[in-house]
Design a protein around this motif. Structure first.
Motif, PDB file in Angstrom:
ATOM      1  N   PHE A  70      -5.774   0.328  -3.083  1.00 46.33           N
ATOM      2  CA  PHE A  70      -6.980  -0.182  -2.437  1.00 46.33           C
ATOM      3  C   PHE A  70      -6.877  -1.678  -2.179  1.00 46.33           C
ATOM      4  O   PHE A  70      -7.245  -2.153  -1.097  1.00 46.33           O
ATOM      5  CB  PHE A  70      -8.221   0.115  -3.283  1.00 46.33           C
ATOM      6  CG  PHE A  70      -9.449  -0.540  -2.761  1.00 46.33           C
ATOM      7  CD1 PHE A  70     -10.086  -0.033  -1.646  1.00 46.33           C
ATOM      8  CD2 PHE A  70      -9.952  -1.684  -3.353  1.00 46.33           C
ATOM      9  CE1 PHE A  70     -11.222  -0.645  -1.132  1.00 46.33           C
ATOM     10  CE2 PHE A  70     -11.086  -2.302  -2.853  1.00 46.33           C
ATOM     11  CZ  PHE A  70     -11.716  -1.780  -1.747  1.00 46.33           C
ATOM     12  N   ALA A  79     -13.446   6.820   5.014  1.00 43.32           N
ATOM     13  CA  ALA A  79     -12.637   5.603   4.916  1.00 43.32           C
ATOM     14  C   ALA A  79     -11.439   5.650   5.856  1.00 43.32           C
ATOM     15  O   ALA A  79     -11.133   4.665   6.537  1.00 43.32           O
ATOM     16  CB  ALA A  79     -12.165   5.405   3.478  1.00 43.32           C
ATOM     17  N   LEU A 105     -13.675   4.102   0.506  1.00 45.01           N
ATOM     18  CA  LEU A 105     -12.392   4.239  -0.184  1.00 45.01           C
ATOM     19  C   LEU A 105     -12.501   3.741  -1.617  1.00 45.01           C
ATOM     20  O   LEU A 105     -11.986   4.374  -2.541  1.00 45.01           O
ATOM     21  CB  LEU A 105     -11.300   3.472   0.574  1.00 45.01           C
ATOM     22  CG  LEU A 105      -9.904   3.520  -0.006  1.00 45.01           C
ATOM     23  CD1 LEU A 105      -9.363   4.934   0.010  1.00 45.01           C
ATOM     24  CD2 LEU A 105      -8.982   2.597   0.770  1.00 45.01           C
ATOM     25  N   LEU A 106     -13.167   2.630  -1.822  1.00 48.87           N
ATOM     26  CA  LEU A 106     -13.341   2.097  -3.180  1.00 48.87           C
ATOM     27  C   LEU A 106     -14.164   3.047  -4.037  1.00 48.87           C
ATOM     28  O   LEU A 106     -13.814   3.304  -5.198  1.00 48.87           O
ATOM     29  CB  LEU A 106     -13.996   0.720  -3.128  1.00 48.87           C
ATOM     30  CG  LEU A 106     -14.297   0.073  -4.479  1.00 48.87           C
ATOM     31  CD1 LEU A 106     -13.020  -0.177  -5.255  1.00 48.87           C
ATOM     32  CD2 LEU A 106     -15.064  -1.216  -4.284  1.00 48.87           C
ATOM     33  N   SER A 126     -13.908   0.788   4.036  1.00 50.06           N
ATOM     34  CA  SER A 126     -13.203   0.626   2.764  1.00 50.06           C
ATOM     35  C   SER A 126     -14.127   0.727   1.564  1.00 50.06           C
ATOM     36  O   SER A 126     -13.661   0.970   0.455  1.00 50.06           O
ATOM     37  CB  SER A 126     -12.475  -0.710   2.752  1.00 50.06           C
ATOM     38  OG  SER A 126     -11.458  -0.704   3.722  1.00 50.06           O
ATOM     39  N   TRP A 144      -4.523  -2.266   0.640  1.00 53.59           N
ATOM     40  CA  TRP A 144      -5.145  -1.774   1.869  1.00 53.59           C
ATOM     41  C   TRP A 144      -6.076  -2.832   2.446  1.00 53.59           C
ATOM     42  O   TRP A 144      -6.112  -3.058   3.653  1.00 53.59           O
ATOM     43  CB  TRP A 144      -5.915  -0.498   1.545  1.00 53.59           C
ATOM     44  CG  TRP A 144      -6.574   0.170   2.696  1.00 53.59           C
ATOM     45  CD1 TRP A 144      -7.842  -0.013   3.134  1.00 53.59           C
ATOM     46  CD2 TRP A 144      -6.000   1.148   3.562  1.00 53.59           C
ATOM     47  NE1 TRP A 144      -8.104   0.793   4.210  1.00 53.59           N
ATOM     48  CE2 TRP A 144      -6.985   1.522   4.485  1.00 53.59           C
ATOM     49  CE3 TRP A 144      -4.756   1.760   3.625  1.00 53.59           C
ATOM     50  CZ2 TRP A 144      -6.761   2.465   5.461  1.00 53.59           C
ATOM     51  CZ3 TRP A 144      -4.538   2.698   4.602  1.00 53.59           C
ATOM     52  CH2 TRP A 144      -5.531   3.042   5.514  1.00 53.59           C
ATOM     53  N   GLU A 145      -6.828  -3.495   1.584  1.00 54.62           N
ATOM     54  CA  GLU A 145      -7.741  -4.543   2.021  1.00 54.62           C
ATOM     55  C   GLU A 145      -7.007  -5.844   2.349  1.00 54.62           C
ATOM     56  O   GLU A 145      -7.414  -6.575   3.239  1.00 54.62           O
ATOM     57  CB  GLU A 145      -8.788  -4.813   0.945  1.00 54.62           C
ATOM     58  CG  GLU A 145      -9.782  -3.724   0.785  1.00 54.62           C
ATOM     59  CD  GLU A 145     -10.512  -3.437   2.075  1.00 54.62           C
ATOM     60  OE1 GLU A 145     -11.113  -4.351   2.648  1.00 54.62           O
ATOM     61  OE2 GLU A 145     -10.494  -2.281   2.512  1.00 54.62           O
ATOM     62  N   LYS A 187     -10.033   4.267  10.643  1.00 56.55           N
ATOM     63  CA  LYS A 187      -8.736   3.852  11.189  1.00 56.55           C
ATOM     64  C   LYS A 187      -8.208   4.830  12.244  1.00 56.55           C
ATOM     65  O   LYS A 187      -7.400   4.458  13.080  1.00 56.55           O
ATOM     66  CB  LYS A 187      -7.696   3.755  10.076  1.00 56.55           C
ATOM     67  CG  LYS A 187      -8.150   3.031   8.858  1.00 56.55           C
ATOM     68  CD  LYS A 187      -8.262   1.562   9.065  1.00 56.55           C
ATOM     69  CE  LYS A 187      -8.454   0.902   7.717  1.00 56.55           C
ATOM     70  NZ  LYS A 187      -9.327  -0.192   7.735  1.00 56.55           N
ATOM     71  N   THR A 233     -13.834  -1.988   9.402  1.00 58.42           N
ATOM     72  CA  THR A 233     -12.792  -1.606   8.456  1.00 58.42           C
ATOM     73  C   THR A 233     -13.206  -1.883   7.015  1.00 58.42           C
ATOM     74  O   THR A 233     -12.904  -1.087   6.127  1.00 58.42           O
ATOM     75  CB  THR A 233     -11.472  -2.309   8.786  1.00 58.42           C
ATOM     76  OG1 THR A 233     -11.704  -3.715   8.864  1.00 58.42           O
ATOM     77  CG2 THR A 233     -10.903  -1.809  10.090  1.00 58.42           C
ATOM     78  N   ALA A 234     -13.903  -2.983   6.773  1.00 49.80           N
ATOM     79  CA  ALA A 234     -14.376  -3.251   5.416  1.00 49.80           C
ATOM     80  C   ALA A 234     -15.498  -2.286   5.036  1.00 49.80           C
ATOM     81  O   ALA A 234     -15.598  -1.872   3.875  1.00 49.80           O
ATOM     82  CB  ALA A 234     -14.850  -4.693   5.298  1.00 49.80           C
ATOM     83  N   SER A 256       0.823  -1.211   0.000  1.00 49.12           N
ATOM     84  CA  SER A 256       0.000   0.000   0.000  1.00 49.12           C
ATOM     85  C   SER A 256       0.857   1.261   0.000  1.00 49.12           C
ATOM     86  O   SER A 256       0.492   2.260  -0.611  1.00 49.12           O
ATOM     87  CB  SER A 256      -0.963   0.006   1.185  1.00 49.12           C
ATOM     88  OG  SER A 256      -0.266   0.059   2.397  1.00 49.12           O
TER      89      SER A 256
END
Length: 136
Positions: A21, A103, A61-62, A58, A24-25, A107, A54-55, A11
């Motif tokens: 991405f 996103a 983020l996606l 994300s 990151w996942e 964290k 977290t998902a 990442s």
């Protein structure tokens, strides 16, 4: 642990937004496995809460990465160097900023989005307790 570190290195060294991405996942899966295997009585609950938060973050983020990469050009690209020099309308920039903020706020220690960490640290084994804190 090597898989988690590989995701972290990937990442930070990616030059492509889609690769960023994916890496990151990818680093979340080994941490979930470590948290769910070792820990206290409620370790599965805390590991599941960790992966869901977290998902879920994300997804934003996606959506932001797809919005940045697919906007406006005839040739969609996810290359950072190309994306930096592209201009976006102000309304789209604000929407994408909010998506990236949500996103990354999952964290960071922002209270409504970061409630997974106390459960994770409370139930994790002391040797795996440092992973979620050091990972982000």
């Amino acid at each position: 642990m090597l898989a988690m570190y590989s995701g972290q290195i990937g990442s930070f060294s990616s030059r492509d937004l889609l690769l960023f991405f994916i890496m990151w996942e990818l680093e979340l899966i080994p941490v979930y496995l470590l948290l769910s295997m070792w820990g206290g009585k409620k370790r599965l609950y805390s590991a599941t809460k960790f992966i869901l938060y977290t998902a879920g973050g994300s997804i934003f983020l996606l959506m932001g990465a797809l919005g940045v990469g697919l906007y406006g050009s005839n040739d969609p690209t996810f290359n950072f160097e190309t994306l930096v020099n592209q201009s976006y309308p102000l309304a789209l920039e604000i929407i994408l900023y909010i998506g990236f903020f949500i996103a990354f706020a999952v964290k960071l220690p922002i209270i409504p989005l970061h409630t997974w960490l106390p459960d994770t640290h409370g139930e994790a084994h002391y040797s795996t307790c440092m992973l979620p804190a050091g990972m982000f």
